[in-house]
Design a protein around this motif. Structure first.
Motif, PDB file in Angstrom:
ATOM      1  N   GLY A 107     -17.722 -33.818  12.446  1.00 14.62           N
ATOM      2  CA  GLY A 107     -17.763 -34.628  11.477  1.00 14.62           C
ATOM      3  C   GLY A 107     -17.954 -36.127  11.644  1.00 14.62           C
ATOM      4  N   GLY A 108     -18.321 -36.382  13.008  1.00 21.14           N
ATOM      5  CA  GLY A 108     -18.429 -37.984  13.178  1.00 21.14           C
ATOM      6  C   GLY A 108     -17.218 -38.715  12.984  1.00 21.14           C
ATOM      7  N   GLU A 111     -13.958 -32.663  15.983  1.00 25.97           N
ATOM      8  CA  GLU A 111     -14.801 -33.699  16.896  1.00 25.97           C
ATOM      9  C   GLU A 111     -14.522 -33.642  18.239  1.00 25.97           C
ATOM     10  OE1 GLU A 111     -17.417 -35.403  17.429  1.00 25.97           O
ATOM     11  OE2 GLU A 111     -18.179 -35.562  15.373  1.00 25.97           O
ATOM     12  N   ARG A 112     -15.546 -34.268  19.076  1.00 26.98           N
ATOM     13  CA  ARG A 112     -15.207 -34.587  20.277  1.00 26.98           C
ATOM     14  C   ARG A 112     -13.948 -35.551  20.371  1.00 26.98           C
ATOM     15  NH1 ARG A 112     -19.618 -37.454  20.819  1.00 26.98           N
ATOM     16  NH2 ARG A 112     -19.262 -37.922  23.132  1.00 26.98           N
ATOM     17  N   GLY A 130     -12.092 -31.066  20.147  1.00 30.03           N
ATOM     18  CA  GLY A 130     -12.521 -29.815  20.626  1.00 30.03           C
ATOM     19  C   GLY A 130     -13.986 -29.760  20.990  1.00 30.03           C
ATOM     20  N   PHE A 189     -17.325 -27.532  19.917  1.00 25.02           N
ATOM     21  CA  PHE A 189     -17.837 -26.418  18.561  1.00 25.02           C
ATOM     22  C   PHE A 189     -18.587 -25.443  19.332  1.00 25.02           C
ATOM     23  CE2 PHE A 189     -20.339 -30.022  16.795  1.00 25.02           C
ATOM     24  CZ  PHE A 189     -21.642 -29.687  17.906  1.00 25.02           C
ATOM     25  N   ASP A 202     -29.341 -30.826  15.825  1.00 26.49           N
ATOM     26  CA  ASP A 202     -29.301 -31.540  17.045  1.00 26.49           C
ATOM     27  C   ASP A 202     -29.384 -30.484  18.424  1.00 26.49           C
ATOM     28  OD1 ASP A 202     -28.680 -34.056  16.186  1.00 26.49           O
ATOM     29  OD2 ASP A 202     -26.485 -33.785  16.503  1.00 26.49           O
TER      30      ASP A 202
HETATM   31  C1  LIG Z   1     -25.519 -36.213  14.290  1.00 24.74           C
HETATM   32  S1  LIG Z   1     -24.057 -36.266  14.706  1.00 24.74           S
HETATM   33  C2  LIG Z   1     -23.293 -36.037  12.856  1.00 24.74           C
HETATM   34  C3  LIG Z   1     -21.950 -36.372  12.577  1.00 24.74           C
HETATM   35  C4  LIG Z   1     -21.507 -36.188  11.071  1.00 24.74           C
HETATM   36  N1  LIG Z   1     -21.653 -34.736  10.958  1.00 24.74           N
HETATM   37  C5  LIG Z   1     -22.385 -36.819  10.250  1.00 24.74           C
HETATM   38  O1  LIG Z   1     -23.348 -36.208   9.623  1.00 24.74           O
HETATM   39  O2  LIG Z   1     -22.200 -38.380   9.992  1.00 24.74           O
HETATM   40  C6  LIG Z   1     -23.136 -35.081  15.503  1.00 24.74           C
HETATM   41  C7  LIG Z   1     -21.839 -35.093  15.701  1.00 24.74           C
HETATM   42  O3  LIG Z   1     -21.766 -33.646  16.713  1.00 24.74           O
HETATM   43  C8  LIG Z   1     -20.521 -34.111  17.537  1.00 24.74           C
HETATM   44  N2  LIG Z   1     -20.592 -33.303  18.534  1.00 24.74           N
HETATM   45  C9  LIG Z   1     -21.730 -32.989  19.724  1.00 24.74           C
HETATM   46  N3  LIG Z   1     -21.209 -32.075  20.451  1.00 24.74           N
HETATM   47  C10 LIG Z   1     -20.172 -31.717  20.060  1.00 24.74           C
HETATM   48  C11 LIG Z   1     -19.271 -30.631  20.554  1.00 24.74           C
HETATM   49  N4  LIG Z   1     -19.605 -29.955  21.807  1.00 24.74           N
HETATM   50  N5  LIG Z   1     -18.094 -30.437  19.709  1.00 24.74           N
HETATM   51  C12 LIG Z   1     -17.831 -31.059  18.679  1.00 24.74           C
HETATM   52  N6  LIG Z   1     -18.318 -31.971  18.201  1.00 24.74           N
HETATM   53  C13 LIG Z   1     -19.610 -32.215  18.988  1.00 24.74           C
HETATM   54  C14 LIG Z   1     -20.801 -35.632  17.792  1.00 24.74           C
HETATM   55  O4  LIG Z   1     -19.747 -36.219  18.463  1.00 24.74           O
HETATM   56  C15 LIG Z   1     -21.467 -36.203  16.506  1.00 24.74           C
HETATM   57  O5  LIG Z   1     -20.388 -36.814  15.774  1.00 24.74           O
END
Ligand SMILES: C[S@@+](CC[C@H](N)C(=O)[O-])C[C@H]1O[C@@H](n2cnc3c(N)ncnc32)[C@H](O)[C@@H]1O
Length: 386
Positions: free
Chosen positions: A217-218, A239-240, A265, A267, A286
């Motif tokens: 969720g950023g 989130e990370r 964590g 995902f 992504d």
């Molecule tokens: C493109 S951003 C989108 C953020 C948010 N959902 C938004 O729309 O503003 C993708 C998000 O996935 C998170 N992310 C990437 N790999 C991850 C992982 N293995 N576990 C948890 N979160 C992760 C990143 O830190 C990032 O905040």
């Protein structure tokens, strides 16, 4: 079109234009030099002129990024300053700064007025934006994205990501080790997502849910938008750790911090249980098919039967229904599809691929609805866990 772009398209007679033409890397002649006659430039067509502007545009982006990095606009916000005074304020070499400011003046970021420089219209826009456009410049033009873009041709040949590391790191791992760039990337996403959240709460009724997770969720803009709209609901931001460290501020400021739990964590490994709605926005795009399916599968493992899944993402429409909206949407989608592929193996998927992937993970897809938040076109997919 801004004056700076015009400078690269025509010879012009303005003083700053003359300076651009003096530069050996930006001459009007060299890009269209006729190899047979060696010296006689060919007349430009409109298409060649446009192409030349696109080719040189990386220089413009880097000038904007450096203007943000150096803090030039905030130091000019109070009025014109001499180069020496500005050099002292930002700890720069005066001669190099003067040359740089003239480059920035060619883009209307600043203006030269006698012995001083002042904000130009684009610099004023950057300064008026609470720092968001500076973050966009530093996040989007940062090395994690630009250096991966250098390998586009190799990606096309190979059909997969190549040279997957920058400074020895994979895409998301890189941000764990480059905190400032990570912050700017997240602020850029937050800006986009805050608009989306306002539109989404009008589009979908979140009342009646007890605990809503935002997976990846950023900084929490979507989750906070929902918590603000629905007073009784609790939220989980998953989130990370590197992102969650910075995410609390938004909820504290909005007065929703007592209803949110920040869980660190991965995902790709597991997702916390105990929520009756799981949201995931701008994140499945992504990842390649295997990892996107793994994330949805992990949501399925975490969720109870009957729980709701909400996916908000850019999707390619299966059917073109609105002549006005779809060409714009299609343009946005094509622009990001190859970028996400080359950077992290991602994909902007057709709605039908989302249906298939989410159904295979154990959800019944109830609807996919396009919506527009005033800036960006999105698709909202709603599914129920079997
Ligand atoms: C493109 S951003 C989108 C953020 C948010 N959902 C938004 O729309 O503003 C993708 C998000 O996935 C998170 N992310 C990437 N790999 C991850 C992982 N293995 N576990 C948890 N979160 C992760 C990143 O830190 C990032 O905040």
């Amino acid at each position: 079109m801004c004056a700076g772009l015009r400078n690269f398209q025509s010879s012009g007679d303005e003083a700053r234009c003359a300076r651009v033409e003096e530069s050996p890397t930006m001459t009007e002649e060299s890009p269209t030099m006729n190899k047979d006659t060696m010296g006689a430039p060919e007349a430009d067509t409109d298409a060649a002129t446009t192409l030349r502007t696109i080719i040189t545009s990386y220089i413009f982006s880097q000038i904007v990024r450096a203007t943000a990095q150096l803090g030039i606009t905030e130091h000019l916000a109070g009025g014109p300053r001499s180069v020496d005074a500005l050099a002292e304020a930002i700890d720069a070499d005066p001669d190099a700064l003067r040359r740089f400011l003239r480059s920035a003046a060619s883009l209307d970021l600043v203006r030269e007025t006698g012995d001083t420089f002042e904000l130009g219209p684009l610099g004023a826009a950057m300064e008026a934006d609470h720092g968001r456009l500076k973050s966009v410049a530093m996040g989007i033009v940062g090395p994690n994205l630009t250096r991966r873009a250098e390998g586009f041709a190799e990606v096309v040949r190979a059909g997969r990501r190549v040279n997957t590391q920058v400074d020895g790191y994979e895409f998301w791992e890189y941000y764990d080790h480059h905190e400032e760039e990570a912050e700017h990337y997240a602020v850029t996403m937050s800006h986009v997502t805050a608009h989306c959240a306002q539109a989404l709460v009008r589009q979908y009724d979140f009342s009646g849910f007890k605990r809503i997770a935002d997976v990846g969720g950023g900084h929490g803009n979507l989750l906070n938008g929902v918590l603000t709209e629905v007073p009784d609901v609790h939220g989980v931001l998953y989130e990370r750790a590197e992102v969650n460290r910075r995410a609390k501020a938004l909820f504290t400021e909005a007065g929703t911090a007592d209803r949110v739990e920040l869980i660190d964590g991965n995902f790709l490994q597991e997702i916390p249980g105990g929520c009756d709605l799981y949201m995931i926005k701008s994140t499945l795009c992504d990842w390649d098919d295997e990892n996107a399916a793994r994330i949805v599968g992990n949501i399925h493992r975490a969720a109870e039967p009957g729980a709701t899944l909400v996916v908000v993402d850019s999707m390619i429409a299966d059917e073109v229904t609105d002549d006005e909206v779809n060409p714009v949407h299609a343009q946005q989608v094509s622009a990001i599809d190859f970028a996400v592929f080359a950077t992290n193996g991602g994909k902007v998927r057709p709605q039908s691929e989302y249906r298939t992937m989410i159904d295979a993970a154990g959800f019944d897809v109830e609807s996919i609805t396009p919506f527009f938040d005033g800036f960006t076109h999105w698709n909202l997919l709603v599914a129920k866990r079997r």
